[in-house]
Motif scaffolding. Structure first.
Motif, mmCIF file in Angstrom:
data_model
loop_
_atom_site.group_PDB
_atom_site.id
_atom_site.type_symbol
_atom_site.label_atom_id
_atom_site.label_comp_id
_atom_site.label_asym_id
_atom_site.label_seq_id
_atom_site.Cartn_x
_atom_site.Cartn_y
_atom_site.Cartn_z
ATOM 1 N N TYR A 1 -5.951 -3.158 -8.318
ATOM 2 C CA TYR A 1 -5.730 -2.219 -6.886
ATOM 3 C C TYR A 1 -4.804 -1.911 -7.209
ATOM 4 C CZ TYR A 1 -10.430 -4.558 -5.734
ATOM 5 O OH TYR A 1 -11.652 -4.328 -5.480
ATOM 6 N N THR A 2 -4.341 -0.582 -6.803
ATOM 7 C CA THR A 2 -3.011 -0.074 -6.691
ATOM 8 C C THR A 2 -1.984 -0.181 -5.428
ATOM 9 O OG1 THR A 2 -3.875 1.775 -6.944
ATOM 10 C CG2 THR A 2 -2.332 0.915 -9.071
ATOM 11 N N THR A 3 -3.067 -0.141 -4.438
ATOM 12 C CA THR A 3 -2.719 0.499 -3.292
ATOM 13 C C THR A 3 -1.527 -0.467 -2.574
ATOM 14 O OG1 THR A 3 -5.291 -0.177 -2.286
ATOM 15 C CG2 THR A 3 -3.815 -0.259 -0.810
ATOM 16 N N PRO A 4 -0.685 0.436 -1.980
ATOM 17 C CA PRO A 4 1.461 -0.202 -1.833
ATOM 18 C C PRO A 4 1.309 -1.044 -0.657
ATOM 19 C CG PRO A 4 0.026 2.757 -0.884
ATOM 20 C CD PRO A 4 -0.760 2.021 -1.322
ATOM 21 N N LEU A 5 1.670 -2.227 -1.033
ATOM 22 C CA LEU A 5 2.386 -3.386 0.199
ATOM 23 C C LEU A 5 3.254 -2.981 0.581
ATOM 24 C CD1 LEU A 5 1.057 -6.536 -2.665
ATOM 25 C CD2 LEU A 5 -0.259 -4.991 -1.033
#
Ligand code: SF4
Length: 681
Positions: free
Chosen positions: A88-92
Motif C-alpha cells: 500500500y503506497t497511499t500517502p500518510l
C-alpha cells in the motif's frame, strides 16, 4: 476570479497551486481527493495498519494518523513500513497539535504533516490579552522562530504541509484581536502561510474547519479572497466540517458546508468527519465529490445563465434576504417545511405521520412533533378528515377552486398559469418559477416577468414564489434568480424546491443538503420543499455503499421530511431538535466516542435546541464550547470533564457515571425536561 470563485453561475473549479503528496497530485484541477483519519492508538502499529488498509480499500487517497508526541511520531515509521511491505503506497499524513518536536520527526517520515496554527506555538489559556502592535509583532516573530525549522525540514524531505485552522482552537492572540470569527480563522492560517512563502516553500494545503457550516463556508471564501488579493494565487483547499456527528445529521451537516463550497468550484480534497468508523466516511466523501464529475456543459438550446455583475448579498457573512410575511411564511418566521405527499393515493390520517402528525384515534387528538411539516402538497386530492390545527394544504388550482374549505387549501400555479388565471386566492398563492432549466429554451426571466405582470399588486403581495431548476447547475441557477429578485426589489417570500434524481439514501441526503443548504446559508429561503423524481421514488429501497437504507424504518416521505428539518437545523435557520457536536475520534481519544455519543443521544434527544459537544480530548474541546451549550470532554484515561459553555463545571468525572452527571448538570442548568413532558398534542 469573481468575488471568491471562478463563477457564480456555472461550475468552474478554482485554480490552485499544484502540490505533490508522495505520488499523489493535488490542486491545479487534479481530481478532488478523498481522505480520512484513523481512530486507533498510533502506538498500536498493527491496529493502525489494519484500519488504514480498510480505509484504502474503501477508496481513501490519503490517510491521516495522529502524532500527539515524539513516541507516536516515531512509530509512524513502523506503520508506514508495514503498509509499504503489504503493497500500500497511499500517502500518510501526521496530525499534529501542540508538539513541534513531534512534527519535526513526522515530517521526515510521512508524506504530509498537518499543523494547527492555533496551537502549534501558542498554548491556550483562554485569556483575553490586549496586544499592542509591537507586542503582536513579537508574537509573530516567535511563531516564525518556532515554525521555520519545520518548513525547512519539509522542504528538504519533500513533505507537504496542511495549515489546518480550526474554529474551536484559535489561539488567545487571534481571539483577542479578531474573536472566533472567519477573519480570525483566515488570519491564523495566513500568518503561517506568509512564513512558509518567505522560505520559498509552497507545498501547502489549507483548511478552515468549524462544526458550524455557516462559519466554515464564510472562512473558506474569505481565505480564497485573501490569498488571491495578497499573493495573486491560491493554495489547494482541504474541505471539511469538524465534529459533524453521525448518521443522517453528520452527513447533512457535512454536505451543507462542504457541498456549498464544492458548488462554487472550491475544494481540492475532502474529509467528512463522522463519529463512525473511518472507512464509512469514504463513501460519503465520494458521494459529495462525484456530483461534479460530469458538470461539463450539456448540449442545451439556451444561453448560459446570465452572469452576476453585482452581488446583492454578502457571501462572507450571514444575513437573511429581506421579505414580507404572507401568513406564516417569510418576514421574521422561521423557514417552513412543505411535505410532498402527492404520490400517496387516498391520503388518510395515518399517512400524515410521515409529515410529523400522529393521530390518536382513542383520544381523537393529533400529536404534533417538533419536525412536523407546516404545509403538505397533495396534488389533486381533497381530504375527508379534520386536519391537525397547524397544518395547511397546497393543491393544484382546479382542486383549490372545487374545495369548499378555502381556509386550509391554497393553490399552486405555474407562473404563466398565475398570469392567466381568472381566479386566484385572495389569501395566499404559491407560484412556481423555473430557473434557467436545461430542457427548455427559456434563458431569461420569462417566468419572473409572468409573475410580475400578473393581476394587481395586492394579489402579488399574497403570493409566495417557489423556485426550482433542472439546470445542471441548479443551485447557482436558483441563486441567480434570487439575485434578480433582489435587484428588482421583490420581497415576496420564497420556497426552495429541490428534487432529487439520485438513488441511495446518502446520495439523496447529500443532494438535498447541498442544493437547499447552500441557498439557506446565503440567507435565501423562507421554506423548503424536497421531492424525488418518479424514477428515484421507485428505486427507493436501494442501499448505498455503506449499506444504509432509509426504508429500514421510514417511508420515503418520512425520510424526506426528517431530512428537511435536519437541513434547517444544520444551517441554523430553524432548530427542531438537540444538536450534537461530536468529534470523529482519533488516536488521542480517551473513551469510546461512538458508544458514548449513542448513550448521550438516547437520554438527551428530546431537548430541542440544546447543543451538546462530545469530544474525545481537549484539543478542540474547550474551543468548541464556544459553539455548544454543554460539553462532555475526555480529560484523561477514563475521566471526563463537563462544561457549561466554556466554563469547567465538573472535572475528572469517572466515565462510568459521566452521562448521569451530564444529565444532573442539565437539570441544575434548568434546561432539562422529563421526556414524558415533551409530548405535544
Ligand atoms: S477532539 Fe476528537 S478527533 Fe479531535 S484530536 Fe481530540 S479525540 Fe481526536
Amino acid at each position: 476570479m469573481q468575488f471568491y470563485c471562478e463563477s457564480l453561475t456555472e461550475y468552474k473549479r478554482l485554480k490552485t497551486r499544484e502540490v505533490m503528496i508522495g505520488d499523489l497530485l493535488l490542486g491545479n484541477f487534479h481530481p478532488i481527493r478523498v481522505q480520512t483519519m484513523t481512530t486507533t492508538d498510533t502506538m498500536d502499529t498493527m491496529g493502525t495498519v489494519e484500519q488504514s488498509i480498510r480505509c484504502i480499500e474503501a477508496g481513501a487517497e490519503l490517510i491521516r494518523i495522529t502524532a500527539p508526541s515524539k513516541r507516536e511520531a516515531e512509530n509512524l515509521l513502523n506503520i508506514k513500513n508495514e503498509l509499504r511491505k503489504r503493497g500500500y503506497t497511499t500517502p500518510l499524513v501526521a496530525d499534529i497539535h501542540f508538539t513541534p518536536n513531534a512534527a519535526e520527526i513526522a515530517a521526515r517520515i510521512v508524506e504530509k504533516v498537518r499543523v494547527n496554527p492555533g496551537n502549534y506555538v501558542d498554548k491556550k489559556k483562554f485569556e483575553i490579552i490586549e496586544y499592542s502592535d509591537a507586542e503582536y509583532q513579537e508574537e509573530i516573530d516567535r511563531i516564525r522562530e518556532r515554525f521555520t525549522p519545520l518548513v525547512k525540514i519539509c522542504k528538504e524531505y519533500g513533505t507537504t504541509m496542511r495549515i489546518g485552522t480550526n474554529h474551536g482552537s484559535l489561539s488567545d492572540r487571534i481571539m483577542s484581536r479578531y474573536g472566533d470569527t472567519p477573519i480570525g480563522m483566515v488570519e491564523s492560517a495566513m500568518e503561517f502561510l506568509r512564513i512558509a512563502r518567505v522560505e520559498n516553500y509552497h507545498q501547502v494545503v489549507l483548511s478552515m474547519k468549524s462544526s458550524n457550516p455557516q462559519v466554515m463556508v464564510h472562512a473558506y471564501r474569505l481565505l480564497v479572497k485573501t490569498m488571491f488579493n495578497e499573493f495573486g494565487e491560491c493554495y489547494p483547499l482541504h474541505l471539511g466540517v469538524t465534529e459533524a456527528g453521525d448518521g443522517e445529521d453528520g452527513r447533512i451537516k457535512s454536505a451543507v458546508g462542504t457541498g456549498t463550497l464544492l458548488e462554487d468550484g472550491l475544494g481540492d480534497t475532502v474529509r467528512v468527519s463522522l463519529t463512525e468508523d473511518p472507512e464509512l466516511e469514504i463513501p460519503v466523501c465520494k458521494d459529495l465529490v462525484k456530483r461534479y464529475e460530469h458538470r461539463e456543459p450539456a448540449v442545451i438550446s439556451r444561453e448560459p445563465i446570465p452572469p452576476v455583475e453585482k452581488l446583492t448579498y454578502d457571501p462572507f457573512s450571514y444575513r437573511r434576504r429581506e421579505t414580507f410575511a404572507v401568513d406564516n411564511i417569510g418576514g421574521k418566521h422561521v423557514p417552513v417545511v412543505i411535505a410532498d405527499l402527492s404520490r400517496i393515493g387516498n391520503i388518510a390520517p395515518q399517512h400524515l405521520q410521515s409529515a410529523g402528525y400522529t393521530y390518536n384515534k382513542a383520544m381523537d387528538k393529533w400529536k404534533i412533533s417538533d419536525a412536523a411539516a407546516d404545509y403538505i402538497f397533495i396534488g389533486h386530492q381533497k381530504l375527508d378528515f379534520e386536519l391537525p390545527g397547524t397544518l395547511k394544504l397546497i393543491v393544484y388550482p382546479a382542486t383549490w377552486q372545487e374545495a369548499a374549505d378555502k381556509k386550509n387549501y391554497f393553490p399552486v400555479f405555474s407562473a404563466k398559469g398565475f398570469n392567466e388565471a381568472e381566479v386566484v386566492s385572495t389569501k395566499m398563492n404559491f407560484v412556481m418559477i423555473d430557473c434557467f432549466n436545461d430542457d427548455t429554451s427559456i434563458n431569461d426571466f420569462t417566468d419572473l416577468d409572468y409573475f410580475l405582470t400578473a393581476r394587481d399588486q395586492s394579489v402579488r403581495n399574497n403570493s409566495i414564489i417557489c423556485l426550482s431548476s433542472t439546470n445542471k447547475d441548479a443551485m447557482p441557477a436558483v441563486r441567480r434568480m434570487y439575485i434578480e429578485l433582489m435587484n428588482r426589489n421583490i420581497k415576496n417570500p420564497v420556497i426552495n424546491i429541490v428534487d432529487s434524481n439520485w438513488q441511495t439514501a446518502d446520495e439523496h441526503l447529500i443532494h438535498y443538503a447541498t442544493e437547499a443548504g447552500a441557498l439557506l446559508l446565503e440567507g435565501m429561503g423562507d421554506g423548503i420543499c424536497l421531492g424525488m423524481t418518479g424514477e428515484a421514488y421507485t428505486a427507493q429501497g436501494k442501499r448505498n455503499a455503506s449499506g444504509r437504507n432509509y426504508l429500514n424504518n421510514e417511508t420515503v416521505e418520512q425520510f424526506i421530511n426528517n431530512t428537511a428539518f435536519s437541513i434547517l437545523q444544520a444551517t441554523r435557520t430553524r432548530i427542531s431538535k438537540t444538536e450534537y457536536i461530536s468529534c470523529p475520534s482519533c488516536g488521542r481519544t480517551l473513551f469510546d466516542l461512538q458508544e458514548t455519543t449513542a448513550r448521550i443521544r438516547e437520554v438527551t434527544n428530546h431537548l430541542k435546541g440544546v447543543k451538546i459537544a462530545i469530544m474525545g480530548c481537549i484539543v478542540n474541546g474547550p474551543g468548541e464550547m464556544a459553539d455548544a451549550d454543554f460539553g462532555y470532554v475526555g480529560s484523561g484515561p477514563g475521566k471526563i470533564t463537563l462544561y457549561r459553555g466554556k466554563e469547567v463545571v465538573k472535572r475528572n468525572v469517572n466515565n462510568k457515571v459521566a452521562v448521569e452527571e451530564l444529565v444532573n448538570l442539565l437539570k441544575e442548568s434548568e434546561v432539562w425536561i422529563e421526556p414524558s413532558e415533551v409530548k405535544i398534542s
